[in-house]
Design an enzyme around this catalytic site. Structure first.
Site, PDB file in Angstrom:
ATOM      1  N   GLY A 143       0.863  -1.185   0.000  1.00 48.79           N
ATOM      2  CA  GLY A 143       0.000   0.000   0.000  1.00 48.79           C
ATOM      3  C   GLY A 143       0.892   1.225   0.000  1.00 48.79           C
ATOM      4  O   GLY A 143       1.879   1.291   0.754  1.00 48.79           O
TER       5      GLY A 143
ATOM      6  N   GLN B 116      -1.281   6.453  -9.061  1.00 52.54           N
ATOM      7  CA  GLN B 116      -2.156   5.557  -9.815  1.00 52.54           C
ATOM      8  C   GLN B 116      -3.598   6.067  -9.929  1.00 52.54           C
ATOM      9  O   GLN B 116      -4.314   5.706 -10.859  1.00 52.54           O
ATOM     10  CB  GLN B 116      -2.189   4.168  -9.169  1.00 52.54           C
TER      11      GLN B 116
ATOM     12  N   ASN C  86       5.765  10.247 -11.551  1.00 51.03           N
ATOM     13  CA  ASN C  86       6.810   9.711 -12.412  1.00 51.03           C
ATOM     14  C   ASN C  86       6.630  10.359 -13.786  1.00 51.03           C
ATOM     15  O   ASN C  86       5.758  11.219 -13.965  1.00 51.03           O
ATOM     16  CB  ASN C  86       6.771   8.178 -12.463  1.00 51.03           C
TER      17      ASN C  86
ATOM     18  N   THR D  13      10.117  11.394 -10.752  1.00 50.29           N
ATOM     19  CA  THR D  13      11.054  10.272 -10.770  1.00 50.29           C
ATOM     20  C   THR D  13      11.103   9.679 -12.175  1.00 50.29           C
ATOM     21  O   THR D  13      10.093   9.599 -12.859  1.00 50.29           O
ATOM     22  CB  THR D  13      10.645   9.202  -9.749  1.00 50.29           C
TER      23      THR D  13
ATOM     24  N   GLY E 145      12.986   6.573 -12.975  1.00 50.13           N
ATOM     25  CA  GLY E 145      13.611   5.257 -12.943  1.00 50.13           C
ATOM     26  C   GLY E 145      15.122   5.350 -12.912  1.00 50.13           C
ATOM     27  O   GLY E 145      15.719   6.080 -12.104  1.00 50.13           O
TER      28      GLY E 145
ATOM     29  N   GLY F 155       9.247   3.770  -5.847  1.00 48.83           N
ATOM     30  CA  GLY F 155       8.867   5.177  -5.793  1.00 48.83           C
ATOM     31  C   GLY F 155       8.449   5.603  -4.396  1.00 48.83           C
ATOM     32  O   GLY F 155       8.716   6.739  -3.969  1.00 48.83           O
ATOM     33  N   ASP F 156       7.808   4.715  -3.658  1.00 48.29           N
ATOM     34  CA  ASP F 156       7.395   5.019  -2.282  1.00 48.29           C
ATOM     35  C   ASP F 156       8.621   5.203  -1.393  1.00 48.29           C
ATOM     36  O   ASP F 156       8.651   6.087  -0.527  1.00 48.29           O
ATOM     37  CB  ASP F 156       6.517   3.902  -1.727  1.00 48.29           C
TER      38      ASP F 156
END
Length: 327
Positions: free
Chosen positions: A48, A172, A195, A223, A225, A256-257
């Site tokens: 999560g 998302q 991202n 971000t 990658g 990413g989190d």
């Protein structure tokens, strides 16, 4: 600094497909896709977005407040988060729904196909952030991460009304949010996280140019990658921070989190944006080399070596004093 992280709390079901998704897609048949991927491995992990960010902050020595909705099956997960240094007093427990589920398959190129079942997360809209803030004795920053869309909007409005700084991380949920909702989530954010793909989607959803978005947020962090991170602020030249190379990538879930956790920890300690992003990149690589988004314990020596190798000894020296307390 007291940071509240609002958003999804879920159990991750992570599978590995040894082939490439792209090899299974037929260009002129994408309007009727019916595919099944035979996975070689299944791992069930705690995850999560909000829980992952809070976990990282806790492991770095902060005491973040997690705010979200879960099912009655949360008992074991709660104990695990508390052990990692996360305050779970802001978590609402549903009487009828299970904790959210994230089912994700990763291919040989580290591409992912995922489905998210909201479950108890739908009740996050019932959480009164004002009450949470009062019971916590005040909040210095609220992270609005992917969650029930109505909850995300409510939390953002509460922050604006109360004057509480907030970080917008629609991620998302951009696919579910309409133009008005996305604009309300972004407007006035101290930090905006996306991202590269989400950055383009954000411009499309809001109908705003990059310049206009920058005029409405404090700092926009994108971000990229393996290409690192770009930090933009209105009227300033973009700041590029290289990624920390991974020796052996294992699983991109939660990377990413982890970056967000490292970055927010750095900014909470008063570091300049570049140093905060460098710590975020180092923590992200630790997670990339781990099997799951919360299967790691950051080590100060390891983090400093990674930062020294990727960003130089000056950066490592400046970061060393604060990381001394990290296990």
């Amino acid at each position: 600094m007291r940071i509240a992280v609002t958003g999804s709390i879920a159990t991750d079901h992570l599978m590995v497909f040894p082939g490439r998704f792209a090899d299974q897609l037929i260009a002129d048949r994408l309007d009727k896709v019916s595919l099944s991927f035979l996975a070689d491995d299944l791992v069930v992990r705690h995850g999560g977005v909000a829980a992952n960010i809070a976990f990282g902050l806790g492991r770095l020595g902060l005491r973040p407040l997690l705010v979200g909705a879960v099912g009655r099956d949360f008992t074991e997960y709660r104990a695990r988060l508390e052990e990692a240094g996360v305050d779970t007093a802001g978590v609402r427990v549903s009487d009828t729904r299970h904790t959210a589920r994230f089912v994700c398959t990763t291919d040989a190129d580290q591409n992912q196909i995922a489905t998210f079942y909201a479950g108890a997360m739908a009740e996050a809209r019932e959480i009164d952030l004002g009450t949470v803030r009062r019971e916590a004795g005040g909040l210095d920053l609220v992270v609005v991460a992917p969650d029930d869309p109505e909850a995300m909007v409510r939390h953002t409005l509460d922050c604006r009304r109360s004057g509480t700084p907030f970080a917008a991380d629609p991620s998302q949920q951009l696919a579910r949010l309409d133009r008005d909702q996305v604009r309300r989530l972004v407007d006035g954010a101290r930090y905006l996280f996306t991202n590269e793909y989400e950055a383009a989607l954000l411009r499309d959803r809001t109908g705003w140019t990059e310049r206009r978005i920058l005029g409405r947020v404090g700092t926009w962090i994108t971000t990229r990658g393996g290409d690192g991170v770009v930090i933009r602020r209105c009227g300033e030249q973009p700041l590029t921070v290289p990624a920390v190379p991974a020796a052996a990538p294992v699983d991109p879930t939660g990377v990413g989190d982890a970056f967000r956790a490292g970055f927010l920890a750095g900014t909470s300690w008063g570091w300049p944006l570049q140093r905060a992003a460098q710590l975020g990149c180092a923590l992200a690589t630790v997670v990339l080399e781990s099997d799951g988004p919360q299967e790691y314990r950051p080590d100060a020596v390891d983090l400093l070596l990674r930062i020294d190798d990727a960003h130089g000894s000056a950066a490592a020296r400046e970061i060393t004093p604060r990381l001394a307390g990290v296990a």
